[in-house]
Design a protein around this motif. Structure first.
Motif, PDB file in Angstrom:
ATOM      1  N   ASN A 147       0.850  -1.181   0.000  1.00  0.00           N
ATOM      2  CA  ASN A 147       0.000   0.000   0.000  1.00  0.00           C
ATOM      3  C   ASN A 147       0.895   1.243   0.000  1.00  0.00           C
ATOM      4  N   PRO A 148       1.038   1.924  -1.136  1.00  0.00           N
ATOM      5  CA  PRO A 148       1.952   3.058  -1.241  1.00  0.00           C
ATOM      6  C   PRO A 148       1.640   4.206  -0.281  1.00  0.00           C
ATOM      7  N   VAL A 149       0.413   4.336   0.185  1.00  0.00           N
ATOM      8  CA  VAL A 149       0.064   5.413   1.110  1.00  0.00           C
ATOM      9  C   VAL A 149       0.852   5.281   2.413  1.00  0.00           C
ATOM     10  N   GLU A 150       1.238   4.077   2.780  1.00  0.00           N
ATOM     11  CA  GLU A 150       2.023   3.856   3.995  1.00  0.00           C
ATOM     12  C   GLU A 150       3.385   4.547   3.928  1.00  0.00           C
ATOM     13  N   ILE A 151       3.849   4.853   2.746  1.00  0.00           N
ATOM     14  CA  ILE A 151       5.132   5.541   2.563  1.00  0.00           C
ATOM     15  C   ILE A 151       5.081   6.951   3.140  1.00  0.00           C
ATOM     16  N   ALA A 152       3.905   7.554   3.184  1.00  0.00           N
ATOM     17  CA  ALA A 152       3.761   8.931   3.666  1.00  0.00           C
ATOM     18  C   ALA A 152       4.309   9.097   5.083  1.00  0.00           C
ATOM     19  N   ASP A 153       4.131   8.102   5.940  1.00  0.00           N
ATOM     20  CA  ASP A 153       4.609   8.198   7.327  1.00  0.00           C
ATOM     21  C   ASP A 153       6.126   8.338   7.403  1.00  0.00           C
ATOM     22  N   ILE A 154       6.832   7.491   6.683  1.00  0.00           N
ATOM     23  CA  ILE A 154       8.291   7.532   6.763  1.00  0.00           C
ATOM     24  C   ILE A 154       8.843   8.766   6.039  1.00  0.00           C
ATOM     25  N   VAL A 155       8.169   9.213   4.974  1.00  0.00           N
ATOM     26  CA  VAL A 155       8.601  10.442   4.291  1.00  0.00           C
ATOM     27  C   VAL A 155       8.451  11.627   5.244  1.00  0.00           C
ATOM     28  N   GLY A 156       7.335  11.699   5.951  1.00  0.00           N
ATOM     29  CA  GLY A 156       7.118  12.784   6.908  1.00  0.00           C
ATOM     30  C   GLY A 156       8.144  12.779   8.027  1.00  0.00           C
ATOM     31  N   ALA A 157       8.421  11.593   8.565  1.00  0.00           N
ATOM     32  CA  ALA A 157       9.426  11.486   9.638  1.00  0.00           C
ATOM     33  C   ALA A 157      10.810  11.851   9.117  1.00  0.00           C
ATOM     34  N   PHE A 158      11.111  11.442   7.907  1.00  0.00           N
ATOM     35  CA  PHE A 158      12.401  11.746   7.301  1.00  0.00           C
ATOM     36  C   PHE A 158      12.591  13.262   7.172  1.00  0.00           C
ATOM     37  N   ILE A 159      11.604  13.946   6.644  1.00  0.00           N
ATOM     38  CA  ILE A 159      11.715  15.389   6.436  1.00  0.00           C
ATOM     39  C   ILE A 159      11.732  16.140   7.762  1.00  0.00           C
ATOM     40  N   ASP A 160      10.938  15.700   8.722  1.00  0.00           N
ATOM     41  CA  ASP A 160      10.925  16.365  10.031  1.00  0.00           C
ATOM     42  C   ASP A 160      12.263  16.246  10.749  1.00  0.00           C
ATOM     43  N   ASN A 161      13.051  15.227  10.407  1.00  0.00           N
ATOM     44  CA  ASN A 161      14.309  14.972  11.109  1.00  0.00           C
ATOM     45  C   ASN A 161      15.529  14.980  10.204  1.00  0.00           C
ATOM     46  N   CYS A 162      15.421  15.470   8.984  1.00  0.00           N
ATOM     47  CA  CYS A 162      16.522  15.367   8.021  1.00  0.00           C
ATOM     48  C   CYS A 162      17.783  16.094   8.472  1.00  0.00           C
ATOM     49  N   GLU A 163      17.646  17.130   9.294  1.00  0.00           N
ATOM     50  CA  GLU A 163      18.832  17.839   9.755  1.00  0.00           C
ATOM     51  C   GLU A 163      19.583  17.062  10.830  1.00  0.00           C
ATOM     52  N   ASN A 164      18.971  16.030  11.385  1.00  0.00           N
ATOM     53  CA  ASN A 164      19.603  15.242  12.444  1.00  0.00           C
ATOM     54  C   ASN A 164      20.350  14.007  11.937  1.00  0.00           C
ATOM     55  N   TYR A 165      20.155  13.656  10.682  1.00  0.00           N
ATOM     56  CA  TYR A 165      20.742  12.428  10.126  1.00  0.00           C
ATOM     57  C   TYR A 165      21.344  12.712   8.749  1.00  0.00           C
ATOM     58  N   ASP A 166      22.449  12.045   8.448  1.00  0.00           N
ATOM     59  CA  ASP A 166      23.048  12.125   7.119  1.00  0.00           C
ATOM     60  C   ASP A 166      22.528  10.947   6.301  1.00  0.00           C
ATOM     61  N   VAL A 167      21.261  11.034   5.932  1.00  0.00           N
ATOM     62  CA  VAL A 167      20.568   9.964   5.212  1.00  0.00           C
ATOM     63  C   VAL A 167      19.852  10.588   4.025  1.00  0.00           C
ATOM     64  N   HIS A 168      19.808   9.861   2.917  1.00  0.00           N
ATOM     65  CA  HIS A 168      19.112  10.309   1.713  1.00  0.00           C
ATOM     66  C   HIS A 168      18.022   9.298   1.393  1.00  0.00           C
ATOM     67  N   MET A 169      16.864   9.805   0.931  1.00  0.00           N
ATOM     68  CA  MET A 169      15.720   8.937   0.658  1.00  0.00           C
ATOM     69  C   MET A 169      15.301   9.044  -0.801  1.00  0.00           C
ATOM     70  N   TRP A 170      15.033   7.881  -1.375  1.00  0.00           N
ATOM     71  CA  TRP A 170      14.449   7.770  -2.699  1.00  0.00           C
ATOM     72  C   TRP A 170      13.252   6.846  -2.578  1.00  0.00           C
ATOM     73  N   ILE A 171      12.153   7.170  -3.289  1.00  0.00           N
ATOM     74  CA  ILE A 171      11.009   6.267  -3.307  1.00  0.00           C
ATOM     75  C   ILE A 171      10.715   5.869  -4.741  1.00  0.00           C
ATOM     76  N   SER A 172      10.104   4.709  -4.887  1.00  0.00           N
ATOM     77  CA  SER A 172       9.699   4.230  -6.203  1.00  0.00           C
ATOM     78  C   SER A 172       8.229   3.834  -6.131  1.00  0.00           C
ATOM     79  N   LEU A 173       7.430   4.458  -6.970  1.00  0.00           N
ATOM     80  CA  LEU A 173       6.003   4.136  -7.060  1.00  0.00           C
ATOM     81  C   LEU A 173       5.693   3.355  -8.329  1.00  0.00           C
ATOM     82  N   ASP A 174       6.549   3.496  -9.317  1.00  0.00           N
ATOM     83  CA  ASP A 174       6.413   2.802 -10.597  1.00  0.00           C
ATOM     84  C   ASP A 174       7.727   2.105 -10.908  1.00  0.00           C
ATOM     85  N   ASN A 175       7.660   0.991 -11.562  1.00  0.00           N
ATOM     86  CA  ASN A 175       8.843   0.191 -11.868  1.00  0.00           C
ATOM     87  C   ASN A 175       9.905   1.014 -12.598  1.00  0.00           C
TER      88      ASN A 175
END
Length: 93
Positions: A41-69
């Motif tokens: 269920n791709p909508v579940e991705i919204a939670d981790i994207v929100g947490a990632f953006i809210d905390n991006c200044e605290n971690y040296d992590v990069h996020m990529w998502i894929s919704l289509d092959n």
């Protein structure tokens, strides 16, 4: 179609620190520089994207998502809100 979230870092243990905070449990992936989770269920991705953006200044992590092959979206502070809105518009149920 299965959607996915991919995390990358140049610092060992950094992904573990972020995910430990997000899931509130230690995942013990200390030496990994990448992590991937697939979602039926791709909508579940919204939670981790929100947490990632809210905390991006605290971690040296990069996020990529894929919704289509074969299509990947780099998540940044500039596009995160639009991506979350798009998830709910494209997958309303």
């Amino acid at each position: 179609m299965i959607s996915s979230v991919n995390l990358y870092s140049n610092i060992k243990g950094e992904i573990n620190r972020f995910l430990t905070s997000f899931y509130d449990t230690d995942l013990e992936i200390y030496n990994s520089l990448k992590w991937e989770k697939q979602y039926n269920n791709p909508v579940e991705i919204a939670d981790i994207v929100g947490a990632f953006i809210d905390n991006c200044e605290n971690y040296d992590v990069h996020m990529w998502i894929s919704l289509d092959n074969g299509v990947y979206i780099n998540i940044t502070e500039k596009n995160a809100n639009d991506v979350i809105k798009y998830l709910y518009e494209r997958y309303p149920y």
